[in-house]
Design a protein around this motif. Structure first.
Motif, PDB file in Angstrom:
ATOM      1  N   ALA A   1       0.838  -1.205   0.000  1.00 15.67           N
ATOM      2  CA  ALA A   1       0.000   0.000   0.000  1.00 15.67           C
ATOM      3  C   ALA A   1       0.874   1.256   0.000  1.00 15.67           C
ATOM      4  CB  ALA A   1      -0.925  -0.005   1.220  1.00 15.67           C
ATOM      5  N   ALA A   2       1.898   1.252   0.839  1.00 13.32           N
ATOM      6  CA  ALA A   2       2.804   2.398   0.887  1.00 13.32           C
ATOM      7  C   ALA A   2       3.596   2.544  -0.402  1.00 13.32           C
ATOM      8  CB  ALA A   2       3.758   2.245   2.080  1.00 13.32           C
ATOM      9  N   LEU A   3       4.026   1.416  -0.958  1.00  8.83           N
ATOM     10  CA  LEU A   3       4.832   1.451  -2.172  1.00  8.83           C
ATOM     11  C   LEU A   3       4.009   1.932  -3.372  1.00  8.83           C
ATOM     12  CD1 LEU A   3       7.697   0.850  -3.078  1.00  8.83           C
ATOM     13  CD2 LEU A   3       6.991  -1.502  -3.586  1.00  8.83           C
ATOM     14  N   VAL A   4       2.770   1.481  -3.467  1.00 12.80           N
ATOM     15  CA  VAL A   4       1.896   1.919  -4.556  1.00 12.80           C
ATOM     16  C   VAL A   4       1.694   3.425  -4.514  1.00 12.80           C
ATOM     17  CG1 VAL A   4      -0.529   1.912  -5.298  1.00 12.80           C
ATOM     18  CG2 VAL A   4       0.679  -0.253  -4.954  1.00 12.80           C
ATOM     19  N   PHE A   5       1.446   3.938  -3.326  1.00 11.67           N
ATOM     20  CA  PHE A   5       1.193   5.370  -3.189  1.00 11.67           C
ATOM     21  C   PHE A   5       2.426   6.194  -3.538  1.00 11.67           C
ATOM     22  CE2 PHE A   5       0.187   9.317  -0.906  1.00 11.67           C
ATOM     23  CZ  PHE A   5      -1.113   9.498  -1.324  1.00 11.67           C
ATOM     24  N   ALA A   6       3.609   5.631  -3.250  1.00 14.11           N
ATOM     25  CA  ALA A   6       4.846   6.386  -3.473  1.00 14.11           C
ATOM     26  C   ALA A   6       5.402   6.219  -4.887  1.00 14.11           C
ATOM     27  CB  ALA A   6       5.904   5.949  -2.458  1.00 14.11           C
ATOM     28  N   ALA A   7       5.199   5.050  -5.491  1.00 18.78           N
ATOM     29  CA  ALA A   7       5.901   4.731  -6.739  1.00 18.78           C
ATOM     30  C   ALA A   7       5.069   4.873  -8.002  1.00 18.78           C
ATOM     31  CB  ALA A   7       6.460   3.303  -6.668  1.00 18.78           C
ATOM     32  N   LEU A   8       3.758   4.819  -7.889  1.00 15.77           N
ATOM     33  CA  LEU A   8       2.930   4.868  -9.092  1.00 15.77           C
ATOM     34  C   LEU A   8       2.390   6.268  -9.330  1.00 15.77           C
ATOM     35  CD1 LEU A   8       0.843   1.574  -8.803  1.00 15.77           C
ATOM     36  CD2 LEU A   8       2.941   1.977 -10.097  1.00 15.77           C
ATOM     37  N   PRO A   9       2.301   6.675 -10.595  1.00 11.00           N
ATOM     38  CA  PRO A   9       1.742   7.997 -10.896  1.00 11.00           C
ATOM     39  C   PRO A   9       0.223   7.985 -10.831  1.00 11.00           C
ATOM     40  CG  PRO A   9       2.309   6.862 -12.926  1.00 11.00           C
ATOM     41  CD  PRO A   9       2.760   5.968 -11.808  1.00 11.00           C
ATOM     42  N   SER A  10      -0.345   9.139 -10.574  1.00 13.98           N
ATOM     43  CA  SER A  10      -1.802   9.257 -10.632  1.00 13.98           C
ATOM     44  C   SER A  10      -2.254   9.143 -12.078  1.00 13.98           C
ATOM     45  CB  SER A  10      -2.257  10.596 -10.039  1.00 13.98           C
ATOM     46  OG  SER A  10      -1.911  10.686  -8.677  1.00 13.98           O
ATOM     47  N   GLU A  11      -3.493   8.725 -12.247  1.00 15.07           N
ATOM     48  CA  GLU A  11      -4.038   8.619 -13.598  1.00 15.07           C
ATOM     49  C   GLU A  11      -4.357  10.009 -14.141  1.00 15.07           C
ATOM     50  OE1 GLU A  11      -6.727   4.879 -14.201  1.00 15.07           O
ATOM     51  OE2 GLU A  11      -7.145   5.724 -12.226  1.00 15.07           O
ATOM     52  N   GLU A  12      -4.073  10.180 -15.407  1.00 16.05           N
ATOM     53  CA  GLU A  12      -4.450  11.416 -16.091  1.00 16.05           C
ATOM     54  C   GLU A  12      -5.688  11.125 -16.919  1.00 16.05           C
ATOM     55  OE1 GLU A  12      -1.211  12.868 -18.378  1.00 16.05           O
ATOM     56  OE2 GLU A  12       0.147  13.084 -16.661  1.00 16.05           O
ATOM     57  N   ARG A  13      -6.818  11.487 -16.373  1.00 20.15           N
ATOM     58  CA  ARG A  13      -8.076  11.238 -17.075  1.00 20.15           C
ATOM     59  C   ARG A  13      -9.062  12.321 -16.672  1.00 20.15           C
ATOM     60  NH1 ARG A  13     -11.097   6.300 -13.835  1.00 20.15           N
ATOM     61  NH2 ARG A  13     -10.507   6.923 -11.737  1.00 20.15           N
ATOM     62  N   PRO A  14     -10.019  12.608 -17.528  1.00 15.72           N
ATOM     63  CA  PRO A  14     -11.018  13.622 -17.198  1.00 15.72           C
ATOM     64  C   PRO A  14     -11.907  13.150 -16.073  1.00 15.72           C
ATOM     65  CG  PRO A  14     -11.612  12.475 -19.222  1.00 15.72           C
ATOM     66  CD  PRO A  14     -10.219  12.038 -18.867  1.00 15.72           C
ATOM     67  N   ASN A  15     -12.429  14.098 -15.316  1.00 17.00           N
ATOM     68  CA  ASN A  15     -13.345  13.744 -14.240  1.00 17.00           C
ATOM     69  C   ASN A  15     -14.582  13.068 -14.804  1.00 17.00           C
ATOM     70  OD1 ASN A  15     -11.694  14.892 -12.270  1.00 17.00           O
ATOM     71  ND2 ASN A  15     -12.610  16.929 -12.555  1.00 17.00           N
ATOM     72  N   SER A  16     -14.988  12.002 -14.146  1.00 21.14           N
ATOM     73  CA  SER A  16     -16.163  11.274 -14.613  1.00 21.14           C
ATOM     74  C   SER A  16     -17.423  12.099 -14.357  1.00 21.14           C
ATOM     75  CB  SER A  16     -16.269   9.928 -13.888  1.00 21.14           C
ATOM     76  OG  SER A  16     -17.482   9.289 -14.215  1.00 21.14           O
ATOM     77  N   PRO A  17     -18.270  12.254 -15.377  1.00 22.84           N
ATOM     78  CA  PRO A  17     -19.512  13.009 -15.180  1.00 22.84           C
ATOM     79  C   PRO A  17     -20.520  12.244 -14.330  1.00 22.84           C
ATOM     80  CG  PRO A  17     -19.468  12.048 -17.373  1.00 22.84           C
ATOM     81  CD  PRO A  17     -18.122  11.782 -16.753  1.00 22.84           C
ATOM     82  N   ALA A  18     -20.327  10.925 -14.212  1.00 19.81           N
ATOM     83  CA  ALA A  18     -21.262  10.102 -13.461  1.00 19.81           C
ATOM     84  C   ALA A  18     -20.729   9.862 -12.059  1.00 19.81           C
ATOM     85  CB  ALA A  18     -21.481   8.770 -14.167  1.00 19.81           C
TER      86      ALA A  18
END
Length: 419
Positions: free
Chosen positions: A171-188
């Motif tokens: 959990a700690a490694l995922v938060f530190a090592a992976l980038p956030s997704e670049e996607r538009p905000n979901s309208p739903a």
């Protein structure tokens, strides 16, 4: 996506899915310690599966609403909490609460696959899904080997303690090592996403691939839920540790996941599915020789796991390409077929083996595989819909798909290469 991030996501999947299957090799000591009778010990495993099914429907759709990276980290942390509760339980009901919690949030596997698909270029989507999915196979089969060893040395509670530590670290490694997704905000919102799941079951590509998965994993479950019975019986009379080692043979099939992903990227998901399902049927001819030859059994296991992974990865590649804006929801709904098929195979194989021996179980597994092949063949013969399913090209080679569909806005996505 670089190789280290793919590896991290594969490990996440392996650890999460191991929490669902860790109890299988230690049911007897776990049930005895918690005061669960032998005839009810199966509920120890079933509880986690029920939680998993609920998570598929209620938690996986969150990935289409919020950042999946954060969601993966949070789900891993809560899974760790469930493992800690199970490891420290002094009464059965406490362990069941821990198991159902861990099972529900083990659907982090589907969120992880959805994340891998969403951050991948179209031409690399199948490969990345394949590598990440291989972690699921390692978790399912590796849990049988590692759990038995840990339990023998330190007791069954150590299994859940180790899984909790691994989940928190990841959990700690995922938060530190992976980038956030670049996607538009979901309208739903979340509610709309959950309600919309019903519409998927009316779409031909989803229903076809879901039915294939149902029979595919019924065949898979027939083998792995029933294999210990004939191996423990005459003439082999193997102990639990020796039986667990057959999981290593199944791990060889995990190598097929990455290769199947490359085939899907090259536009060969449809023919690969047909070929793999044919191999799945043939694998049962070797598996049926278990009473006379363990070597043929091993060959059959390798072929079966390779075939299952080739179809499973192809299914997910096609569905995520068809619904790029709702990847989490489509994968979560697809895995409902997986869960139900696995349960059917597990329940049926023990009853068939008791009545007809391993030959009966082998015919059952081959029959499920034949049903999957029949669904695939029937879909190929049906006339095509008015629109074609195709992933966005993004300037790379685009794999032609076997069916057609529309995007969420209802726009036709033409695919002139469909044969």
């Amino acid at each position: 996506m670089n190789v280290w991030r793919r590896l991290l996501l594969a490990v996440v999947c392996g650890v999460a899915v191991a929490s669902l299957y860790a109890a299988q090799p230690v049911l007897e000591p776990m049930g005895r310690d918690l005061g669960v009778s032998a005839e009810l010990a199966g509920w120890i495993v079933a509880t986690g599966q029920f939680g998993y099914l609920a998570g598929l429907l209620l938690l996986v759709p969150l990935g289409d609403v919020v950042d999946r990276r954060r969601l993966i980290a949070v789900h891993l942390a809560i899974t760790a909490g469930g493992m800690i509760l199970t490891a420290s339980a002094s009464a059965a009901w406490v362990a069941f609460v821990g198991l159902v919690t861990a099972g529900a949030f083990a659907v982090v596997v589907q969120t992880t696959v959805a994340y891998a698909a969403s951050v991948s270029l179209p031409a690399e989507r199948g490969r990345n899904i394949g590598v990440v999915t291989s972690g699921v196979v390692v978790g399912i089969l590796g849990a049988r080997v590692v759990t038995g060893t840990l339990a023998e040395v330190w007791g069954w509670r150590s299994v859940y303690a180790v899984l909790a530590v691994l989940s928190l670290g990841l959990a700690a490694l995922v938060f530190a090592a992976l980038p956030s997704e670049e996607r538009p905000n979901s309208p739903a919102g979340y509610r709309q996403v959950v309600v919309s799941l019903g519409g998927l079951f009316g779409q031909r590509i989803f229903l076809t691939r879901g039915l294939i998965a149902f029979f595919l994993f019924a065949s898979f479950g027939t083998l792995w839920s029933g294999l210990s019975l004939p191996l423990a019986d005459t003439p082999w009379q193997l102990n639990e540790s020796q039986i667990g080692l057959f999981g290593i043979a199944g791990l060889a099939g995990a190598l097929g996941a990455a290769r199947a992903g490359r085939w899907a990227d090259a536009g060969r998901a449809a023919p690969v599915t047909g070929l793999a399902l044919t191999l799945l049927i043939l694998s049962w001819a070797a598996i049926a020789q278990l009473p006379w030859s363990l070597w043929l059994l091993i060959v059959g296991i390798v072929v079966l796991d390779f075939a299952v992974q080739a179809v499973h990865v192809s299914n997910q590649h096609l569905l995520t390409a068809a619904h790029p804006d709702r990847v989490s929801s489509v994968i979560g709904s697809y895995m409902v077929f997986y869960s139900l098929g696995s349960a059917l195979g597990a329940a049926a194989t023990t009853a068939i083996f008791t009545a007809h021996g391993w030959a009966g179980s082998s015919l059952l597994g081959a029959g499920f595989a034949a049903c999957a092949l029949a669904v695939w063949a029937a879909n190929r013969r049906l006339p095509r819909d008015s629109a074609n399913l195709q992933s966005e090209k993004a300037g790379t080679h685009q794999a032609p798909e076997e069916t057609q569909g529309t995007d969420q806005a209802g726009q036709v996505m033409d695919n002139p290469k469909v044969p």
